[in-house]
Each structure stands twice: as structure tokens, then as C-alpha cells.
Design an enzyme around this catalytic site. Structure first.
Site, mmCIF file in Angstrom:
data_model
loop_
_atom_site.group_PDB
_atom_site.id
_atom_site.type_symbol
_atom_site.label_atom_id
_atom_site.label_comp_id
_atom_site.label_asym_id
_atom_site.label_seq_id
_atom_site.Cartn_x
_atom_site.Cartn_y
_atom_site.Cartn_z
ATOM 1 N N HIS A 33 0.849 -1.193 0.000
ATOM 2 C CA HIS A 33 0.000 0.000 0.000
ATOM 3 C C HIS A 33 0.884 1.242 0.000
ATOM 4 C CE1 HIS A 33 0.761 -0.604 4.284
ATOM 5 N NE2 HIS A 33 0.272 0.589 4.565
ATOM 6 N N ASP A 50 5.841 4.785 5.208
ATOM 7 C CA ASP A 50 6.700 3.846 5.935
ATOM 8 C C ASP A 50 6.773 2.486 5.254
ATOM 9 O OD1 ASP A 50 3.972 3.412 6.756
ATOM 10 O OD2 ASP A 50 4.693 2.246 8.468
ATOM 11 N N HIS A 51 6.104 2.372 4.096
ATOM 12 C CA HIS A 51 6.174 1.151 3.288
ATOM 13 C C HIS A 51 6.829 1.386 1.919
ATOM 14 C CE1 HIS A 51 3.514 -1.461 5.822
ATOM 15 N NE2 HIS A 51 3.309 -0.267 6.350
ATOM 16 N N HIS A 102 -7.592 -0.937 5.611
ATOM 17 C CA HIS A 102 -6.582 0.017 6.089
ATOM 18 C C HIS A 102 -6.428 1.156 5.076
ATOM 19 C CE1 HIS A 102 -3.071 1.370 8.292
ATOM 20 N NE2 HIS A 102 -2.311 1.257 7.216
ATOM 21 N N HIS A 114 4.520 -4.818 11.060
ATOM 22 C CA HIS A 114 4.808 -4.129 12.319
ATOM 23 C C HIS A 114 4.865 -5.113 13.473
ATOM 24 C CE1 HIS A 114 4.343 0.080 10.928
ATOM 25 N NE2 HIS A 114 3.449 -0.425 10.099
ATOM 26 N N ASP A 155 -0.124 -3.970 6.232
ATOM 27 C CA ASP A 155 -0.850 -3.502 7.409
ATOM 28 C C ASP A 155 -2.307 -3.978 7.413
ATOM 29 O OD1 ASP A 155 1.433 -2.183 8.144
ATOM 30 O OD2 ASP A 155 0.642 -0.161 7.851
ATOM 31 N N HIS A 203 1.418 3.965 2.008
ATOM 32 C CA HIS A 203 1.933 4.731 3.137
ATOM 33 C C HIS A 203 3.456 4.817 3.095
ATOM 34 C CE1 HIS A 203 -1.993 4.121 5.647
ATOM 35 N NE2 HIS A 203 -2.089 5.096 4.771
#
Length: 254
Positions: free
Chosen positions: A52, A56-57, A109, A164, A126, A54
Site C-alpha cells: 500500500h 513507511d512502506h 486500512h 509491524h 498492514d 503509506h
């Protein structure tokens, strides 16, 4: 092929599948630094899989593209991932380093979230965490329920590789919802011991999640009873249970 979880940021994992010769598939590299550190030791990134959009990915992708020109970057159909070289969706297959990665659409998400699974591993991003699931930023409870049901049909022996390290905190909420679940008590104790030794609680079998994760068990009587008690009314259906459970988790404080 060796599976390695590279820690990043406060609690992210960048999952890598590495061949003996050093070629690798990398999943959700939000930070390039841990991957580049292995590259300095001979790792060669062949394919990047993104679940996805985001940061942090996906944040480390440009630096990895600069280091490995021509690397494949496989992502969902999502305009917020400009670095993608290939787009995939539900039911498609990705061939990389001799392995087949099946693509699942798992919105909730985010609206375009996907997951990848092989015959051995589930890379869920996530969407699904150990003992929990991703917060609803863009999706609906109905979409989240459908995604959890889809993941719930996967082979129980698959190893969950989520993005995570949330297991210990998720366990506190899960125990609050499902206090009589003996398998959940055992999973919590094991996770606490792992973290005390600075070990990852992942991967974990889906079989364990099917027994312990309340978001995969909204049909179960103990979960329905707990959500009903929390809401102060009888739940209507599984969507109602999922909506109540997710909202409860969002505001939960131990």
C-alpha cells in the site's frame, strides 16, 4: 531461499526473501538503509513488492531504484505509488526468483491495499497483524470484514509476515475481548518472552491467528458477546461486530 525481517523505524519490518547467490525479493521497504546495508554485503534486489501507499512502506523505493537500476517494483493500482513499474490486483500472480506470489485485494486500512502470498508465507502489510488488524483509514467495516474473511480462507500453515511488531500490545486488547481463550493466553506469554529477549514475535502461523486473533473470529460467540457488552446492545450481524470491535480497539487503553 532465506526469510529475513529487517527492522526499520520504531516497529516496522522489511521482509526479504534472499537466495544463496544474494538475489532478493524485498517487501515494503519504507526505509532504504537496512536494505542498502545488506547490499554492501552482496545483496542484490531483484524485485520489490509493495502492499500500500503509506510512506513507511514505500519511502525507501527511490533510493533502491537508484542503487539497482531496472529493479521491478510491483504495487497495487494506486496513483499514490509513483515508483511502481508494474501494477497488480486481485487474483493475479507475480513470478519472482522462481517463486509465485499470489495477489489478494484486502481493502480496509487503505482502499487499494493488497497482500502477497506464496506456498509458505503471507506478506500482509498492514491489513492483518498478529492478534490484530490495520486501522480503518480509508475503508469501511464491511470491506474490512470481507478482507479478514478472505485471509481466513488461506492455508493454516502459511507464516504471517506482517509489517509491524504490534503483537504484545495487540494481545492486551485481544485478551480483554476474549479472556477465556487459552490459546490466546499462551500466545501472549510466548510473545512477551520473545520481546524480553529482543526477538521478533513474527512470523507466526495463520493457524495460531485463526485461534487467537479476534478480527478473524467475529463470528465466534465470545467475540460477539464481548462486543455486544461493550456497545450496550445486541450486535446485528458480522459487519456490526467488526465495526464495534475496530472502533473499540481504536480507543482502547490498557
Amino acid at each position: 531461499m532465506r526469510l529475513t525481517a529487517l527492522p526499520a523505524f520504531a516497529d516496522n519490518y522489511i521482509w526479504t526473501l534472499i537466495e544463496d547467490e544474494g538475489a532478493a525479493v524485498v517487501v515494503d521497504p519504507g526505509d532504504a538503509a537496512p536494505v542498502l546495508a545488506l547490499a554492501d554485503q552482496g545483496l542484490r534486489v531483484d524485485t520489490i513488492l509493495l502492499t500500500h501507499h503509506h510512506d513507511d512502506h514505500i519511502g525507501g523505493v527511490p533510493a533502491l531504484q537508484a542503487r539497482f537500476p531496472g529493479v521491478r517494483v510491483i504495487a497495487p493500482v494506486e496513483e499514490r505509488i509513483p515508483s511502481a513499474t508494474e501494477r497488480v490486483g486481485e487474483g493475479e500472480r507475480v513470478q519472482a526468483l522462481g517463486r509465485t506470489f499470489h495477489v489478494l485485494s484486502v481493502p480496509g486500512h487503505t482502499r487499494s491495499h493488497i497482500a502477497f502470498h506464496t506456498a509458505e508465507h503471507l506478506f500482509s502489510g498492514d491489513s492483518l497483524f498478529s492478534l490484530g488488524c490495520g486501522r480503518l483509514f480509508e475503508g469501511t467495516p464491511s470491506q474490512l470484514l470481507a478482507s479478514m474473511r478472505k485471509l481466513g480462507t488461506l492455508p493454516a500453515q502459511l507464516l504471517l509476515c506482517c509489517a509491524h511488531e504490534y503483537t504484545v500490545s495487540n494481545a492486551v486488547f485481544a485478551r480483554h475481548v476474549d479472556p477465556a481463550n487459552a490459546a490466546l493466553w499462551q500466545r501472549q506469554e510466548e510473545a512477551l518472552a520473545m520481546r524480553r529477549d529482543d526477538r521478533s514475535t513474527l512470523p507466526v502461523t495463520l493457524a495460531n491467528e485463526f485461534d487467537c486473533n479476534p478480527f478473524l473470529r467475529v463470528h465466534a460467540a465470545p467475540i460477539r458477546a464481548s462486543v455486544s457488552a461493550h456497545l450496550g446492545r445486541d450486535v446485528v450481524d458480522d459487519v456490526d461486530v467488526m465495526a464495534g470491535l475496530r472502533h473499540w480497539k481504536d480507543g482502547f487503553r490498557a
